[in-house]
Structures are given as C-alpha cells and as structure tokens.
Design an enzyme around this catalytic site. Structure first.
Site, PDB file in Angstrom:
ATOM      1  N   GLU A 443      29.265  41.406   6.046  1.00  0.00           N
ATOM      2  CA  GLU A 443      28.765  41.535   4.673  1.00  0.00           C
ATOM      3  C   GLU A 443      27.308  42.004   4.644  1.00  0.00           C
ATOM      4  OE1 GLU A 443      31.102  41.618   2.911  1.00  0.00           O
ATOM      5  OE2 GLU A 443      32.565  40.335   3.882  1.00  0.00           O
ATOM      6  N   GLY A 444      26.963  42.877   5.585  1.00  0.00           N
ATOM      7  CA  GLY A 444      25.593  43.355   5.706  1.00  0.00           C
ATOM      8  C   GLY A 444      24.846  42.455   6.676  1.00  0.00           C
TER       9      GLY A 444
END
Length: 598
Positions: A443-444
């Site tokens: 998620e980054g």
C-alpha cells in the site's frame, strides 16, 4: 500457543475518555443516536468473535497456507477459514460501517476501526479478505454510477461477494504510470481488458460466490504516465441482471506468491485475457478514484500493525511474568522460587514498555483519524468538514508508516523477551514478526508515505495542513501550560512542535534549490512528525489520567497510563532529536557517493 484478549478497557479509554467520541458523533446526523453503550456492545461482541473464532485459526492458517490448483486456477484457503467467513457474514459484521441504503448498519468509521484492530490482532491474514471488500464499497460509493452501486454494493455489503484492488504489474510497483494493462472499448459500453497484475491480496479464494476486482488499465489512446490511467470493475463472474452469478470472466489467478508472512492470505498473480470490465468514473481519471481505496487501505495497514503490536505485547507480558531466570539486581523478588520472573529485569521491562507505548500511542492516532474521517464526511458545517479532511490527509501517511515501523520494532522486542523460545514457531512470536514485516511495504512503502507527507501534504500546500494541526497543539499547550502537574508532558510536546515548524521551513528552503533534499529528509521527517503526534497523544492521555486520579480514582489503570507516558517521553521520544539531525544533514552525504557504487 499465543492467546489474545481484546483490550476493551483501553479501547474505551481512548474513545470515550480521551477523544469524547460520542459527543462529537452527536454533531453528525447519521450518528446522532450512537452512544457509548452501543459502541461498547459492538466492540465486546466483535472481541468475542476475534478471540474465540479468528485467533485459534491464526497459527494453523500460517502453517497450512493457501492451496493453488493450477488445473482449475483456483485457491483454497486454510482449514477453518471458510467456516469463520460464513459465521462472520451471518453475524452481519461485513455490513458494520456500510450505508443503510445498501444493507449496511451505518455505524461510524471509529467503530469499524476499533473492530478492525481486534480482527488484525487475532488473525491479520484472515482479516485482509473482508478488509479489502470494505475498500471496494467505499470506492464505488464515491465514484460508481447509480447502476453500479445498485448491482454491486448490496452483494459486497452482505459479504456474498468480496473485492480486491489490482494495481501493481510485474515491471512496475509504485510507478503506476508504467502499467501496461489495456482496456479496449466495446460497442455495448463495456471494455475488454488484457494484462497481468501481481501481489493481489485476496485475488482468488473459496470464501465468497464472486470476487469483484478494481483494476487500473489504460485505454488505447490514453496519455502517457499516470494521467492516462482509468479504473474498471472486473468481476470474476459476470453478474446477471438480477445480481446473480453469471458466466466466468477472463480474469484468472495464475499463481500465488510464496511469502515471508501472511501465508493464509492468497497473494495472487492475476492474468486478464479479454476480461470484461466496466469503467468507474471518467476516462483517464482512474488513479484519483482509486485513491479512495488506496487511502483506506493505508489506514487499514496501520490497524494491522496496531493489532500485531497489541497481541505480541500481551503474550510477551504473560511469558515475562512466568519465566524464571536469574535474580533481580537488587536482590531476590521471589525468594520462594529458584529464580525470579524475568519481568523484574530492567531491560525486559524496556522491551515490554516499548511495545505497550507503541500500542497505546497508535490506538489514539488510529481512533482519532477515524473520528476525523467521520467528521470530514458527515459534519453539517462545510468548514469543519474541510478542516477534518485536511487533517485526515496529513495524518494518513503517519498512520501507515509510523505505526507499521513501530509495529515491527514492537514485535521484534516481544520476540526477544522470549529469548530462544521466541525463535521457535510453537510460541507464535516469530509469526507476528513475519506478518508485521509486510506492513512496511505494501500500500505504498514507508518511504513513499514519507515522500507523500513531506513533499505533497506539507510543502506542496505551503504548510497549510501542518498549521491546522499546529493550532490543535498550541491550543492544548496553552490550556495545560499553567498546570504544574502536566509540565513533564506538555514541555517536550511544545519543544518538539516548535522544532518541527523550524525544520519544515528549513527543508522547504532547501527543496527550492534541490529536490533531492526532500527525498533525503523525508523518512526521518516522518519519524519526527510521528513523534509530535504521539507526544500529543500521551499528553492527552496523561491529562485524563491525572484528572481521574485527582477525582479520587486510585485504580492501577490510570497510574499505568501515567507510567507509560513517562516511559514514552523518557525512552522513545528522544529518537526525535536524532531524526531531526538526520533530516537536516542534507542530500550530499547520500547523492555524492558515486565512488561507493562504481
């Protein structure tokens, strides 16, 4: 085997005594009738499900993992997962925070976050299946057409269908502008998608009747880069007009990843072969729409590490109370036994208090941002909505990166409490460490979160969001500045808040001359920002604890809050000084290193 007891008293302390959540929720029309009793009842029931149903499946699910059948291109989840899912659905947990219009219970995000913490503490891998589905419902609610909402939302909310997000491809990770998946328009308004996606959590499984994939792809005439990305609904089975399960679509799992942790969640390689999809929102604006789900997922990942921090702490504390090793340095504390419990040793307490402090600070931050999210969506005053939204935007990368960084440290420290036994699978501690490690990546990555915080959320708007947060700190500092008993908590908060302001201005000036200065400073800057938030959290919690003690409550609970706050400021907060020095050291010692990499 590990055990888990939902920390209901601590959760209630943050929600009701520190945040005064129900007072704020009464200002929001959808939640005006939500009171403390309702919130507590929901959390208590959720806690029973987590400790009695999910937690016993955590170790066995990790050992068994998911099973991929190459012939049918299907995935079977570990033993017990499907039964737990059915029980979860029948109890209505999938609909907790969804809109009543689509069959949801319409409860606040705050309640959803509290439940999510317990689910992750009990079984992170299992919790990822419904977690991503909630993200799909929120995305469709924000950007889907009326027809798309009517077709998909009730099934997703009911738990009959689940959802995923399909972003990453073999040749690109965070740089989504490089994706190659193509979407070709068809005469009937649908699209045919062809390409490959990897690292797709819950991409294939046996829990639900259908899986709804949210896929990023490019139209044939799309602009280059991220400005040419569109978003599509691509179901595993094409729905019939009456929301039934129709023909098999051309999206398949072509393999599952063999991972370090979260073995019981199917992380899939997905192949699209002329798969039928429908566009969500406008052409070439898919990335902006997908950020609804991406930001929700980033908050969810923070909750994953918060849960792991709590369960690791609980088990390490129980072990430290029972394990006998050596005598206390100040003399025997259990003279009737051959040795003292290791809890008497200073460094064991340091490790345990580190995990406890990271859990308590993370709980405040996670619940606070959830309450802000509720305000940003439902407050009748547009200015309040805007201020809350700005704070959510500012705090989201801190939730994702700071809590997950701390979660890895906490689970490592808790494993260390067990000594050699922590390295052995049967105690369960090594699973917590392995599961926690992914949370810093997906998620980054936490570096991406740091760049987002400093570059986009702070410098790009001239520090406007940061000043709104600073106003909250200033008001609190002024409120408690004359309270002698609060000085040990307020003074370090005030000092760090001032230093962050000066550091931000310095980095902004440097960035005007050299953009690499942002990249070089971003990670330590986020650590500093995280400590500002946690310093505020522990000061707020100490404020409540002192008030309760002054009113005559002599229970250990409030004394423990003060003791944990003192540990935080004495042992963890000082990291901020080193992080400031690192952030100020500049890009030269990183980039002027060609000889090193020659």
């Amino acid at each position: 085997m590990p055990q888990y007891t939902p920390p209901l008293r601590d959760m209630q302390f943050v929600m009701h005594e520190v945040l005064d959540a129900t007072t704020l929720l009464k200002e929001l029309p959808p939640y005006a009738e939500v009171d403390a009793d309702l919130i507590n009842q929901v959390c208590e029931e959720a806690g029973k499900f987590c400790s009695e149903v999910l937690q016993p499946l955590n170790a066995s699910g990790d050992a068994e993992g998911c099973h991929y059948d190459a012939a049918t291109r299907t995935v079977t989840t570990p033993k017990g997962f499907k039964a737990a899912w059915d029980q979860f659905v029948q109890a209505g947990w999938t609909s907790l925070t969804a809109d009543a219009e689509f069959g949801g219970q319409g409860l606040p995000h705050l309640v959803g976050s509290a439940v999510h913490e317990m689910q992750n503490a009990a079984n992170q891998a299992w919790t990822m299946y419904p977690g991503l589905t909630q993200g799909v419902t929120e995305l469709l609610n924000a950007h889907g057409s009326a027809e798309q909402k009517a077709l998909y939302m009730p099934k997703l909310v009911a738990g009959e269908w689940t959802g995923t997000m399909c972003l990453t491809e073999p040749h690109c990770g965070t740089d989504l502008g490089l994706i190659r998946t193509k979407a070709v328009p068809q005469a009937d308004g649908s699209y045919k998608l062809t390409g490959q996606k990897i690292f797709i959590s819950s991409g294939e499984h046996d829990l639900a009747d259908n899986i709804i994939h949210m896929v990023l792809a490019k139209l044939p005439d799309a602009p280059e880069g991220s400005k040419g990305i569109s978003l599509f609904i691509v179901p595993k089975f094409v729905p019939t007009a009456d929301a039934g399960v129709g023909e098999r679509n051309g999206i398949f799992c072509s393999g599952i990843e063999h991972k370090m942790g979260i073995h019981a969640n199917s992380t899939c390689q997905m192949t699209l072969e002329d798969a039928t999809g429908w566009m969500v929102g406008e052409p070439n604006k898919g990335l902006a729409a997908m950020f609804v789900m991406m930001n929700g997922a980033r908050l969810g990942v923070g909750m994953q590490s918060l849960g792991l921090t709590e369960v690791a702490y609980q088990n390490a504390l129980a072990y430290a109370r029972d394990r006998l090793q050596m005598r206390a340095l100040t003399g025997p504390k259990a003279p009737d036994k051959p040795a003292d419990p290791i809890l008497v040793h200073p460094d064991v307490r340091r490790m345990l208090l580190t995990a406890r402090a990271w859990a308590e600070g993370g709980r405040f931050l996670a619940y606070w941002i959830s309450l802000l999210l509720d305000q940003s969506l439902h407050h009748p005053d547009a200015e309040v909505r805007k201020d809350a939204d700005d704070l959510v935007s500012l705090l989201t990368p801190i939730v994702k990166a700071f809590i997950t960084d701390n979660g890895l440290q906490a689970t490592n420290e808790c494993l260390q409490v067990f000594g050699g036994h922590g390295y052995i699978r049967e105690w369960g501690m090594e699973q917590f460490v392995r599961d926690a490690r992914i949370n810093l990546i997906y998620e980054g990555t936490n570096t991406i979160q740091s760049l987002d915080l400093l570059g986009r959320k702070v410098l790009m708007d001239g520090g406007a969001r940061l000043r709104k947060f600073g106003k909250i700190l200033t008001d609190f500092i002024e409120e408690e500045g004359v309270n002698e008993a609060m000085q040990e908590f307020v003074n370090p908060l005030a000092d760090l808040a001032d230093k962050v302001q000066k550091l931000t201005m310095e980095l902004g000036m440097k960035a005007m001359a050299d953009k690499d200065e942002v990249g070089a400073a971003a990670v330590p800057y986020l650590r500093v920002a995280g400590h500002v938030v946690f310093a505020y959290a522990f000061a707020r919690m100490a404020q409540v604890a002192q008030r309760k003690i002054a009113e005559g409550d002599d229970s250990p609970f409030y004394q423990a809050k003060l003791q944990t706050a003192r540990f935080y400021f004495g042992r963890l907060y000082p990291e901020s000084a080193a992080a400031i020095r690192m952030a100020r050291s500049g890009a030269k010692n990183l980039m002027d290193t060609e000889a090193v990499f020659a």
